[in-house]
Design a protein around this motif. Structure first.
Motif, PDB file in Angstrom:
ATOM      1  N   TYR A 123       7.797 -25.499   2.921  1.00  8.53           N
ATOM      2  CA  TYR A 123       7.341 -24.762   0.933  1.00  8.53           C
ATOM      3  C   TYR A 123       7.708 -26.278   0.533  1.00  8.53           C
ATOM      4  O   TYR A 123       7.476 -26.868   0.240  1.00  8.53           O
ATOM      5  CB  TYR A 123       8.411 -23.948   1.110  1.00  8.53           C
ATOM      6  CG  TYR A 123       9.169 -23.959  -0.821  1.00  8.53           C
ATOM      7  CD1 TYR A 123       7.678 -23.806  -1.411  1.00  8.53           C
ATOM      8  CD2 TYR A 123       9.103 -24.842  -1.254  1.00  8.53           C
ATOM      9  CE1 TYR A 123       7.740 -23.647  -2.782  1.00  8.53           C
ATOM     10  CE2 TYR A 123       9.705 -25.146  -2.903  1.00  8.53           C
ATOM     11  CZ  TYR A 123       8.567 -24.321  -3.493  1.00  8.53           C
ATOM     12  OH  TYR A 123       9.303 -24.487  -5.006  1.00  8.53           O
ATOM     13  N   PHE A 124       8.402 -27.302   1.340  1.00 14.24           N
ATOM     14  CA  PHE A 124       9.678 -28.433   1.782  1.00 14.24           C
ATOM     15  C   PHE A 124       7.488 -29.678   1.886  1.00 14.24           C
ATOM     16  O   PHE A 124       7.097 -30.474   0.837  1.00 14.24           O
ATOM     17  CB  PHE A 124       9.846 -28.842   2.323  1.00 14.24           C
ATOM     18  CG  PHE A 124      10.271 -30.276   2.765  1.00 14.24           C
ATOM     19  CD1 PHE A 124      10.744 -31.266   1.814  1.00 14.24           C
ATOM     20  CD2 PHE A 124       9.486 -30.624   3.601  1.00 14.24           C
ATOM     21  CE1 PHE A 124      10.844 -32.523   1.911  1.00 14.24           C
ATOM     22  CE2 PHE A 124       9.652 -32.234   3.973  1.00 14.24           C
ATOM     23  CZ  PHE A 124      10.080 -32.672   2.896  1.00 14.24           C
ATOM     24  N   ARG A 168      15.016 -34.837  -4.643  1.00 13.41           N
ATOM     25  CA  ARG A 168      14.795 -34.412  -2.711  1.00 13.41           C
ATOM     26  C   ARG A 168      13.641 -35.212  -2.596  1.00 13.41           C
ATOM     27  O   ARG A 168      13.873 -35.363  -1.277  1.00 13.41           O
ATOM     28  CB  ARG A 168      14.811 -32.684  -3.551  1.00 13.41           C
ATOM     29  CG  ARG A 168      15.275 -32.393  -3.477  1.00 13.41           C
ATOM     30  CD  ARG A 168      15.206 -30.175  -3.363  1.00 13.41           C
ATOM     31  NE  ARG A 168      16.016 -30.013  -3.941  1.00 13.41           N
ATOM     32  CZ  ARG A 168      16.646 -28.586  -3.799  1.00 13.41           C
ATOM     33  NH1 ARG A 168      15.650 -27.977  -3.746  1.00 13.41           N
ATOM     34  NH2 ARG A 168      17.549 -27.547  -3.906  1.00 13.41           N
ATOM     35  N   ASP A 196      21.175 -25.297  -4.519  1.00 12.42           N
ATOM     36  CA  ASP A 196      19.896 -24.545  -5.871  1.00 12.42           C
ATOM     37  C   ASP A 196      21.387 -24.214  -6.787  1.00 12.42           C
ATOM     38  O   ASP A 196      21.969 -23.676  -7.029  1.00 12.42           O
ATOM     39  CB  ASP A 196      20.190 -22.622  -4.892  1.00 12.42           C
ATOM     40  CG  ASP A 196      19.191 -21.721  -5.917  1.00 12.42           C
ATOM     41  OD1 ASP A 196      18.355 -22.653  -6.773  1.00 12.42           O
ATOM     42  OD2 ASP A 196      18.367 -20.576  -5.622  1.00 12.42           O
ATOM     43  N   TYR A 219      15.541 -27.844   1.033  1.00 14.67           N
ATOM     44  CA  TYR A 219      14.838 -26.820   1.694  1.00 14.67           C
ATOM     45  C   TYR A 219      14.871 -26.042   2.626  1.00 14.67           C
ATOM     46  O   TYR A 219      14.725 -26.521   3.613  1.00 14.67           O
ATOM     47  CB  TYR A 219      13.530 -27.722   1.410  1.00 14.67           C
ATOM     48  CG  TYR A 219      12.686 -28.546   0.357  1.00 14.67           C
ATOM     49  CD1 TYR A 219      12.253 -27.005  -0.524  1.00 14.67           C
ATOM     50  CD2 TYR A 219      12.996 -29.410  -0.110  1.00 14.67           C
ATOM     51  CE1 TYR A 219      12.162 -28.285  -2.066  1.00 14.67           C
ATOM     52  CE2 TYR A 219      12.621 -30.267  -0.920  1.00 14.67           C
ATOM     53  CZ  TYR A 219      11.793 -29.713  -2.436  1.00 14.67           C
ATOM     54  OH  TYR A 219      11.904 -30.051  -3.111  1.00 14.67           O
ATOM     55  N   HIS A 220      14.703 -24.744   2.321  1.00 10.67           N
ATOM     56  CA  HIS A 220      15.459 -24.297   3.666  1.00 10.67           C
ATOM     57  C   HIS A 220      14.246 -23.545   3.899  1.00 10.67           C
ATOM     58  O   HIS A 220      14.570 -22.625   5.047  1.00 10.67           O
ATOM     59  CB  HIS A 220      16.263 -22.980   3.133  1.00 10.67           C
ATOM     60  CG  HIS A 220      17.735 -23.022   2.491  1.00 10.67           C
ATOM     61  ND1 HIS A 220      19.065 -24.279   3.128  1.00 10.67           N
ATOM     62  CD2 HIS A 220      17.812 -22.845   1.407  1.00 10.67           C
ATOM     63  CE1 HIS A 220      19.483 -24.277   2.579  1.00 10.67           C
ATOM     64  NE2 HIS A 220      19.228 -23.684   1.128  1.00 10.67           N
ATOM     65  N   ASN A 221      13.168 -23.537   4.259  1.00  8.75           N
ATOM     66  CA  ASN A 221      11.555 -22.968   4.135  1.00  8.75           C
ATOM     67  C   ASN A 221      10.824 -24.748   4.534  1.00  8.75           C
ATOM     68  O   ASN A 221      10.330 -25.188   3.156  1.00  8.75           O
ATOM     69  CB  ASN A 221      10.422 -22.377   3.347  1.00  8.75           C
ATOM     70  CG  ASN A 221       9.375 -21.631   4.398  1.00  8.75           C
ATOM     71  OD1 ASN A 221       8.757 -22.672   4.440  1.00  8.75           O
ATOM     72  ND2 ASN A 221       9.322 -20.829   3.753  1.00  8.75           N
ATOM     73  N   ASP A 222      10.625 -25.180   5.408  1.00  4.43           N
ATOM     74  CA  ASP A 222       9.732 -26.615   5.789  1.00  4.43           C
ATOM     75  C   ASP A 222       8.229 -26.462   5.428  1.00  4.43           C
ATOM     76  O   ASP A 222       7.869 -27.499   4.982  1.00  4.43           O
ATOM     77  CB  ASP A 222       9.565 -26.717   7.582  1.00  4.43           C
ATOM     78  CG  ASP A 222       9.096 -25.973   8.290  1.00  4.43           C
ATOM     79  OD1 ASP A 222       9.282 -24.326   8.171  1.00  4.43           O
ATOM     80  OD2 ASP A 222       8.704 -26.126   9.203  1.00  4.43           O
ATOM     81  N   THR A 267      13.351 -32.088  -8.363  1.00  7.37           N
ATOM     82  CA  THR A 267      12.471 -32.123  -7.144  1.00  7.37           C
ATOM     83  C   THR A 267      12.620 -33.928  -7.124  1.00  7.37           C
ATOM     84  O   THR A 267      11.922 -33.986  -5.931  1.00  7.37           O
ATOM     85  CB  THR A 267      11.304 -31.380  -7.281  1.00  7.37           C
ATOM     86  OG1 THR A 267      11.424 -29.984  -7.769  1.00  7.37           O
ATOM     87  CG2 THR A 267       9.678 -31.967  -6.455  1.00  7.37           C
ATOM     88  N   ALA A 313      13.366 -31.060   5.626  1.00  9.62           N
ATOM     89  CA  ALA A 313      13.359 -30.576   4.587  1.00  9.62           C
ATOM     90  C   ALA A 313      14.778 -29.605   4.274  1.00  9.62           C
ATOM     91  O   ALA A 313      15.538 -29.363   3.141  1.00  9.62           O
ATOM     92  CB  ALA A 313      12.276 -28.996   5.473  1.00  9.62           C
ATOM     93  N   GLU A 314      15.526 -29.190   5.211  1.00 10.80           N
ATOM     94  CA  GLU A 314      17.266 -28.675   5.678  1.00 10.80           C
ATOM     95  C   GLU A 314      18.092 -29.095   4.901  1.00 10.80           C
ATOM     96  O   GLU A 314      18.787 -29.349   3.859  1.00 10.80           O
ATOM     97  CB  GLU A 314      17.586 -28.261   6.358  1.00 10.80           C
ATOM     98  CG  GLU A 314      18.816 -27.204   6.791  1.00 10.80           C
ATOM     99  CD  GLU A 314      18.766 -26.410   6.579  1.00 10.80           C
ATOM    100  OE1 GLU A 314      19.462 -25.688   5.407  1.00 10.80           O
ATOM    101  OE2 GLU A 314      17.183 -26.153   6.573  1.00 10.80           O
ATOM    102  N   GLN A 361      20.981 -31.308  -3.619  1.00 14.85           N
ATOM    103  CA  GLN A 361      20.322 -30.492  -2.093  1.00 14.85           C
ATOM    104  C   GLN A 361      20.911 -28.800  -1.952  1.00 14.85           C
ATOM    105  O   GLN A 361      20.401 -28.224  -1.274  1.00 14.85           O
ATOM    106  CB  GLN A 361      21.457 -30.803  -0.816  1.00 14.85           C
ATOM    107  CG  GLN A 361      21.681 -32.268  -0.860  1.00 14.85           C
ATOM    108  CD  GLN A 361      22.318 -32.699  -0.132  1.00 14.85           C
ATOM    109  OE1 GLN A 361      23.164 -33.221  -0.323  1.00 14.85           O
ATOM    110  NE2 GLN A 361      22.736 -33.490   1.524  1.00 14.85           N
TER     111      GLN A 361
END
Length: 511
Positions: A488-489, A459, A422, A483-486, A456, A478-479, A420
């Motif tokens: 992009y997820f 995830r 980075d 992934y903090h940007n849904d 990836t 996503a979070e 989860q």
């Protein structure tokens, strides 16, 4: 024999009652207590020979119980029952003389092996205690040792020493490890016998009010107890000279402040000993001064990863950093030495148990850090401690090789546990003491994809599990998986699975 189980969790107590082979080991009575307070009352009443205790308990925890047992001068074998999450507590266990510790969840084989060893050792030590007590000198040593926790000398001691008024008390401590190694080739019994006899001969011939004896509760420690002496330091200098004449070695010695309470006099001497600089035996901190100390526990994670990697260069770099910090402090006290030895013993035991290595007693013990004059040598100390760590590394690394748990597999485990986050390649390289290029190459050989692609994959696998819950929003999933940007997820998910998360959820519901 009797035993007691101290744990606030009833199912743990019941588990120990069922799993331990009490009858085979001759334990006829097993008591139970839910916390330290209840345990103290039962121990005082029944005097059990074996004690199992948890460390984390309400009201009175395991640390308080161990301290009470230690200060009460009791001699049971205490086995700590600890979870990995409670490891921070176990550093206190060795300070108060615990026999061993077992990890939760409890393994029946390990439990009975530990219990069997504890019973055997208690019986051996009890037999030795009874045998030793038959000797008059040994009886006096035991009585004097026990008196160190009391307010005054008991009548039995004063009558045997043929003295009456014994206040105030002043205590001098002679740590004997240096003389044992240098003058008696490691024979502690012979060293103590010789030096104690020398001291008592001098004290009796000079009509000095004092007695030398072996502290039966500490390895290689001689105590000289004075009373009604007006010039103790002068007498101590003469004692040291007599010991030097006898052994051709100068021994370390500290003298505590006087007190009408014998236990306080002993505590003053212990405090003085803890601040004695081993590299400059005449240098002692003033009472109340704060001395910086270095703790191995502060480096445990770094040392553990370097040991697991098998990199001698990385381990040596960490150890040199620790030794450099000690040298920068400018002193190395008896207190520092005791902390190092105690914490290394805990870490070694913990790591070997983690890898199920049953060779704890055979690991090299690096205690030959006294030179030919019996003086502490910091350079020898560093060499000895490095040897201990190198042998520990070899045992752990060989075990890993045999079980095929290699470094790349540990990296995969680390990645899976931290998917989860980075995760940066440099971070992995620093943690496992390997180059980024080596990690990238070996990881792809083993798992047939890059670390980035592997993260990836993990995830997306986790996201697919979460999509089975219709109450979770796409952005929440996503979070959760990192992934903090849904948006992009969604893009990554579709690229890997051929459909959007919403479409995948619909297909799950249709099935």
């Amino acid at each position: 024999m009797k035993a007691i189980i101290v744990d606030d969790e009833k199912h743990v107590r019941e588990g120990l009652l069922l799993l331990a082979d009490w009858d085979a080991l001759g334990i006829k009575t097993v008591l139970e207590a839910a916390d330290g307070d209840e345990a103290m009352n039962l121990i005082s009443e029944h005097q059990p020979e074996i004690i199992f205790t948890d460390m984390s308990m309400p009201r009175c925890d395991g640390i308080d119980l161990l301290r009470w047992i230690y200060e009460s001068n009791l001699s049971p074998k205490v086995i700590v029952v600890s979870g990995y999450d409670d490891f921070k507590y176990t550093k206190n266990a060795i300070m108060y003389g615990s026999f061993d510790y077992i990890l939760k969840p409890i393994n029946p084989t390990e439990l009975n092996e530990t219990l069997s060893r504890a019973v055997v050792e208690w019986r051996q030590q009890n037999s030795a205690r009874l045998s030793t007590l038959e000797n008059t000198r040994a009886v006096l040593d035991h009585l004097l040792t026990n008196s160190l926790t009391q307010s005054s000398l008991p009548d039995r001691v004063t009558s045997q020493l043929n003295v009456q008024a014994c206040k105030p008390y002043i205590i001098a401590l002679f740590p004997m490890a240096g003389i044992v190694q240098a003058a008696f080739e490691g024979n502690a019994e012979q060293a103590l016998e010789t030096v104690i006899e020398t001291c008592n001969d001098f004290l009796s011939k000079g009509n000095h009010q004092g007695v030398a004896f072996q502290n039966m509760n500490k390895d290689e420690e001689m105590v000289v107890l004075f009373w009604e002496s007006h010039d103790v330091r002068k007498v101590i200098d003469l004692v040291v000279q007599n010991v030097k004449d006898k052994t051709n070695r100068t021994c370390a010695v500290v003298v505590g402040r006087s007190s009408d309470q014998l236990k306080d006099a002993y505590e003053f001497a212990n405090n003085a000993l803890a601040t004695l600089d081993l590299r400059h035996l005449t240098v002692q901190a003033n009472e109340g001064d704060h001395l910086d100390l270095v703790y191995l526990f502060d480096y445990s994670e770094e040392v553990k990863w370097s040991i697991q990697s098998g990199s001698i260069e990385q381990l040596e770099r960490i150890l040199d950093d620790i030794f450099g910090r000690i040298e920068n402090i400018g002193h190395f006290t008896f207190g520092q030495l005791e902390i190092w030895e105690a914490q290394f013993a805990i870490l070694k035991d913990h790591w070997l148990k983690e890898y199920e290595i049953n060779l704890i007693d055979s690991v090299y013990r690096g205690n030959h850090y006294w030179d030919h004059n019996g003086q502490f040598s910091f350079s020898l100390f560093k060499e000895e401690k490095k040897k201990e760590f190198y042998e520990l590394m070899k045992l752990v690394y060989d075990c890993k090789f045999l079980t095929e748990k290699n470094t790349v597999q540990m990296i995969e485990e680390y990645v899976r546990q931290n998917y989860q986050k980075d995760i940066k390649l440099q971070e992995i390289a620093d943690r496992f003491f390997l180059s980024r290029e080596y990690i990238s190459r070996k990881f792809k050989q083993e798992y047939h994809e890059t670390i980035t692609d592997y993260v990836t994959k993990i995830r997306i696998e986790k996201a697919k599990e979460l999509l089975g819950n219709p109450f979770l929003k796409i952005y929440e999933i996503a979070e959760t998986v990192g992934y903090h940007n849904d948006k992009y997820f969604i893009k990554v998910f579709k690229k890997r699975e051929g459909q959007t998360p919403k479409e995948y959820r619909s297909s799950l519901q249709s099935h």
